[in-house]
Design an enzyme around this catalytic site. Structure first.
Site: not given
Ligand code: AGP
Length: 615
Positions: A2, A27, A75, A101-102, A488, A492, A495, A511, A610
């Site tokens: 927070c 935050r 938060w 905050n905590g 993953e 990274k 994207e 394969h 996001k």
């Molecule tokens: C991953 O780096 C991306 N931001 C994206 O794949 C994300 O993981 C996906 O949209 C799922 O989001 P969520 O975890 O908020 O559901």
């Protein structure tokens, strides 16, 4: 996480606090509140929503004069985001007020005791418990506010950065810190309090950062008095002259939120298992599981639904649940699962994983599974989010806000929660011996330090990135628990750097994909010692013999792969089920540096958002 802000001095507190909260919204931003002392009475305004909502509500409902005030942007960790749970919180008498905050881990037992002694509570927060404990101590011991805060804090377990004042003594604010940041800005006959310097850097660059277990009594016109909370020993303020600018402060001195969040992972993992992983007692305490244990124990299978990085965390969970708890698991892309009319029975348990808690496909999959009778459990990072409210039960990751679009600390904290669930179920089913169970608890408890060690390779990884920043393709290979980490790592890279990258099970190369190998194809291989090591080494040799360029993530001290790979990045040794928490770190850093070298917008990559709240 927070954001807290406080002011005492010769200026109007209101504009300083509101602007300070806006600067701390990174935050936490699910609710906000402010209290002002206008010389006569306390004026309190708080609301669900953002600081802008608080500003509009305050200017319509309270007197915003006064030279003393506290503000908070939340938060949520305990209690969903709403007006009542927002800070500040009053004590029962209405004399004392706090922002925090905590996390107070033992707040429930304190609350029960206070209720027995006649205290009542409006909110579901741990913070309201703390201010009433302080009030009770103050009354019972007949001491001043500073002493009451000190005595009360010696009864709590957890993390805090708090600011408290008494309306009967409006020339004083008491602050204290353990585990959460607290900075004091020192001006001319005025003091500022904040989670970082961004709220006061325009007024003063003289600041004191409290150390853990320190508290301060701030009185206008006087030097601040620092104390050790445990033994009242005098602490001497280390007054810094800050040279940071505003943007650097919001990013904690890091160039990007993504890098900051990569480096927050030791704290985020610790906060996620805090109060839940009790290794010395041989316990894992998770209310959402404990209250629904039978459903998990009797489940035919566990279906995991998620998207993107969260889906990769689900794949890691598949290995952990089947390996340790012997429960069949299926991992589904939420977007596919929701449309393919899957067979679901009321003996199925569905786990939905989502950082934002707002991903439309995951939310839709949950609703469908509920309609078909499944018990649905959520793993989210945002308290009170749509998915958290839609599921029957859940467990939050306590990663704090993740601002960078590329998920990093969300991934490792999701795995932390899922690992704790799998261990709990394994213990309940007896599929894991007591000694192995204890070994895992101790090893998991030590992971934050090992993540800290893995982060030390950052400079070496930046050097490696220089050799690959102009690549057009990249392969990521892993086996077992580290196959999802390969996926993953590829996500990274693609994207945030826009380089095409694919993750594969290392054994799958022969394969087809091995046809891609030539001197232009970088291959990232996760080759940690515990995890089909010999097999992976032979995969590395197959690639090398075809002129592939190899970046290998190995267990520190490895000498075999070092002889074959072009670059080697070491991570500390850990058990195979916990290795994804470490092997993912260099892959996050590699993608960060390559993207930066390519001039990409690391925090807000093109075409992405996001939270994907559309289908
Ligand atoms: C991953 O780096 C991306 N931001 C994206 O794949 C994300 O993981 C996906 O949209 C799922 O989001 P969520 O975890 O908020 O559901």
């Amino acid at each position: 996480m927070c954001g807290i802000v406080g002011y005492i001095g010769h200026r109007d507190a209101y504009p300083i606090i509101i602007k300070g909260l806006q600067r701390l919204e990174y935050r936490g931003y699910d609710s906000a509140g402010i209290v002002l002392f206008d010389g006569e009475s306390m004026q309190l305004s708080k609301t669900k929503g953002k600081v802008e909502d608080l500003k509009n509500k305050s200017e319509a409902t309270i007197s915003t004069s006064g030279k003393l005030g506290l503000g908070h942007t939340r938060w949520a960790t305990h209690g969903v985001p709403n007006d009542v749970n927002s800070h500040p919180h009053y004590s029962n008498s209405g004399d004392l007020v706090i922002i925090h905050n905590g996390i107070i881990e033992n707040y429930e037992s304190i609350k029960k005791a206070l209720i027995k002694r006649g205290y009542s509570f409006e909110s579901d927060t741990d913070t309201e418990v703390l201010i009433n404990l302080i009030e009770e101590v103050k009354k019972k011991e007949g001491v001043k506010l500073g002493k009451a805060v000190q005595l009360a804090l010696n009864q709590v377990v957890g993390a805090y950065a708090i600011a408290v004042f008494d309306k009967n003594k409006p020339d004083e604010i008491v602050v204290a810190k353990l585990g959460s940041p607290l900075a004091i800005g020192i001006g001319e006959n005025e003091y500022f309090i904040a989670s970082d310097a961004s709220p006061f850097i325009e007024f003063t660059n003289n600041a004191v950062y409290l150390e853990d277990k320190e508290m301060a009594i701030i009185r206008i016109g006087k030097e601040i008095k620092l104390r050790k909370i445990e033994d009242d020993a005098i602490a001497y303020p280390n007054i810094l002259e800050l040279q940071l600018n505003l943007e650097e402060i919001e990013k904690g001195g890091y160039d990007h939120f993504m890098l900051k969040e990569i480096y927050e992972q030791p704290r985020a993992i610790l906060d996620t298992y805090r109060g839940r992983l009790l290794a010395d007692q041989g316990l894992i305490r998770m209310a959402g599981i404990d209250q629904n244990l039978e459903k998990f124990m009797n489940a035919n299978r566990i279906i995991i639904v998620a998207c993107g990085t969260s889906w990769h965390a689900g794949l890691v969970a598949e290995y952990i649940f089947e390996d340790l708890a012997r429960i069949p698991v299926e991992v589904e892309y939420a977007s596919e699962f929701r449309y393919r009319n899957p067979v679901i029975t009321d003996n199925d348990v569905l786990i939905a994983i989502s950082q934002s808690g707002e991903t439309a496909d995951t939310l839709a999959a949950i609703k469908m599974a509920k309609e078909k009778g499944a018990f649905v459990f959520g793993v989210c990072n945002v308290v009170g989010s749509s998915i958290a409210r839609e599921t029957h039960a859940g467990a939050y990751t306590h990663a704090g806000p993740e601002i960078g679009v590329a998920s990093t600390k969300a991934f490792t904290t999701q795995i932390t929660v899922l690992t704790m669930i799998a261990l709990k179920l394994a213990k309940a089913k007896g599929s894991l011996s007591e000694s192995k169970f204890h070994e895992f608890l101790t090893e998991l408890e030590g992971i934050p330090e090992k993540v800290e060690n893995a982060l030390q390779t950052n400079e070496a990884i930046r050097e490696v990135a220089l050799s690959y920043k102009d690549s057009t393709n990249c392969l990521y290979l892993g086996r077992g628990y580290n196959f999802p980490v390969a996926l993953e790592g590829a996500l990274k890279l693609k994207e945030i750097s826009y380089i095409h990258a694919e993750g594969y099970p290392a054994a799958e190369m022969k394969h087809g994909p091995i046809a891609l190998i030539d001197e232009e194809m970088p291959v990232v291989v996760i080759a940690t010692r515990k995890g089909h090591y010999e097999k992976v080494v032979s995969n590395v040799q197959e690639i090398k013999s075809r002129s592939g360029r190899i970046i290998a993530v190995v267990t520190e001290g490895d000498t075999t792969v070092k002889k074959i790979a072009d670059h080697v990045i070491e991570v500390p040794e850990t058990s195979e089920p916990l290795s994804p928490l470490l092997t993912t770190i260099p892959l996050q850093l590699l993608s960060y540096h390559i993207a930066l070298m390519r001039g990409c917008n690391v925090d807000q990559p093109r075409n992405l958002a996001k939270s994907v709240t559309v289908e």
